[in-house]
Every structure is written in C-alpha cells, then in structure tokens.
Design a protein around this motif. Sequence first.
Motif, mmCIF file in Angstrom:
data_model
loop_
_atom_site.group_PDB
_atom_site.id
_atom_site.type_symbol
_atom_site.label_atom_id
_atom_site.label_comp_id
_atom_site.label_asym_id
_atom_site.label_seq_id
_atom_site.Cartn_x
_atom_site.Cartn_y
_atom_site.Cartn_z
ATOM 1 N N SER A 253 0.848 -1.192 0.000
ATOM 2 C CA SER A 253 0.000 0.000 0.000
ATOM 3 C C SER A 253 0.880 1.238 0.000
ATOM 4 O O SER A 253 1.692 1.436 0.900
ATOM 5 C CB SER A 253 -0.897 -0.014 1.244
ATOM 6 O OG SER A 253 -1.709 1.131 1.283
ATOM 7 N N ASN A 254 0.742 2.037 -1.017
ATOM 8 C CA ASN A 254 1.456 3.303 -1.198
ATOM 9 C C ASN A 254 2.888 3.158 -1.712
ATOM 10 O O ASN A 254 3.390 4.056 -2.351
ATOM 11 C CB ASN A 254 1.456 4.156 0.073
ATOM 12 C CG ASN A 254 0.061 4.498 0.525
ATOM 13 O OD1 ASN A 254 -0.816 4.748 -0.294
ATOM 14 N ND2 ASN A 254 -0.161 4.480 1.829
ATOM 15 N N VAL A 255 3.543 2.038 -1.428
ATOM 16 C CA VAL A 255 4.919 1.825 -1.893
ATOM 17 C C VAL A 255 5.067 0.383 -2.369
ATOM 18 O O VAL A 255 4.708 -0.550 -1.654
ATOM 19 C CB VAL A 255 5.947 2.104 -0.770
ATOM 20 C CG1 VAL A 255 7.366 1.791 -1.246
ATOM 21 C CG2 VAL A 255 5.859 3.549 -0.293
ATOM 22 N N VAL A 256 5.598 0.230 -3.577
ATOM 23 C CA VAL A 256 5.897 -1.090 -4.143
ATOM 24 C C VAL A 256 7.265 -1.005 -4.820
ATOM 25 O O VAL A 256 7.838 0.073 -4.952
ATOM 26 C CB VAL A 256 4.825 -1.544 -5.159
ATOM 27 C CG1 VAL A 256 3.483 -1.781 -4.481
ATOM 28 C CG2 VAL A 256 4.671 -0.533 -6.290
ATOM 29 N N TYR A 257 7.763 -2.148 -5.273
ATOM 30 C CA TYR A 257 9.023 -2.149 -6.018
ATOM 31 C C TYR A 257 8.758 -1.808 -7.484
ATOM 32 O O TYR A 257 7.687 -2.039 -8.008
ATOM 33 C CB TYR A 257 9.723 -3.498 -5.876
ATOM 34 C CG TYR A 257 10.210 -3.730 -4.470
ATOM 35 C CD1 TYR A 257 11.280 -3.000 -3.958
ATOM 36 C CD2 TYR A 257 9.586 -4.651 -3.640
ATOM 37 C CE1 TYR A 257 11.718 -3.189 -2.657
ATOM 38 C CE2 TYR A 257 10.020 -4.857 -2.338
ATOM 39 C CZ TYR A 257 11.092 -4.125 -1.853
ATOM 40 O OH TYR A 257 11.512 -4.314 -0.572
ATOM 41 N N ASP A 258 9.778 -1.250 -8.139
ATOM 42 C CA ASP A 258 9.603 -0.626 -9.457
ATOM 43 C C ASP A 258 9.640 -1.554 -10.661
ATOM 44 O O ASP A 258 9.493 -1.109 -11.791
ATOM 45 C CB ASP A 258 10.638 0.479 -9.644
ATOM 46 C CG ASP A 258 12.048 -0.032 -9.874
ATOM 47 O OD1 ASP A 258 12.310 -1.240 -9.641
ATOM 48 O OD2 ASP A 258 12.905 0.775 -10.294
ATOM 49 N N GLY A 259 9.849 -2.848 -10.472
ATOM 50 C CA GLY A 259 9.867 -3.769 -11.602
ATOM 51 C C GLY A 259 11.243 -4.099 -12.116
ATOM 52 O O GLY A 259 11.378 -4.895 -13.057
#
Length: 158
Positions: free
Chosen positions: A104-110
């Motif tokens: 939620s609100n922050v994830v990894y960029d791929g």
Amino acid sequence: MNVLVSMCLLGTYCRYNGERKEDAGVLSLLQKKGLTLIPVCPEQLGGLPTPRMPSEQSGGKVLDKTGADRTESFVNGAQEVLRLAKLYDCKAAILKERSPSCGSNVVYDGTFQGVRVFGDGVCAELLKKNGITVFGESELERFFEWAGNISPRPDFVP
C-alpha cells in the motif's frame, strides 16, 4: 470487527520464497477483543504456488523475475480477497508492505533491484477502490486510531 490480514504476517509459509515473515505486532492483534483476523494470501488465491519466482509491477503488469506475465493470477487473487472481504464485512485490511499484491502506497519498481516507488499492489488497490481501508504492518498505531475501542481479550491463550 473483521479485518483482512496477509497470511505471511501471521507466520504462514506462503511468501514467494517459501519463508516465514511473521510480524509480532500483527500477531498481537489476535489478543484483541472485538477483532477477528481473516487471513488471506492473494497470490495463493490467484493460483500461484509457494515458493514461486519473485514478481514486481512493471508497465501496468505484474512480471516475475524471468519476465513471465503473472498479472492474471494477481488480479484473480485480488478479486478473491475482495470477495472474502465482502463475505466477512471487512472494513479494513492489514497487508504486507511493498508486496506486488498487498503493498500500500509503496511497491518495487519492476527492476528487481530493490528500488521502491509510489504505488499500490494489485490487491491493495482493488480493496481501496471498494472502500476498504488498507494498512501496512508498520501502521498498527494508525490502525488502532482508525479502529477505535479495541481492548485485550482476557480469555486469549496463544
């Protein structure tokens, strides 16, 4: 009050790497009177095995580290979690931070380089769009403020 919670935070072996990621703060919620935790793992509910290749969001899709498109499994799992939320009348969820499904609100960029970006995981986004308040495991204080009067259960035995 029924609250969805990521199963991995309860110590279940469901993470991508097959390891446990239990969180003491989340486990302590089991002791609260008036609070029932509904364990979910969107990735397993979407049909992915444990262990599985790590996945990250990239360009509107969810790709695993080999480049395989896992978007359909993530979407299906999110829909199943939403179904459970509705069945159990859950108004909130406590989900694993930074996960491509639960973050939620922050994830990894791929890029699989540990770079964090603003965004929601597939499941967290769907829950939010359906009026369910999502908290990460580091936001328990904010959860308690939101939830109001939740007290310890004197009858709880771990």
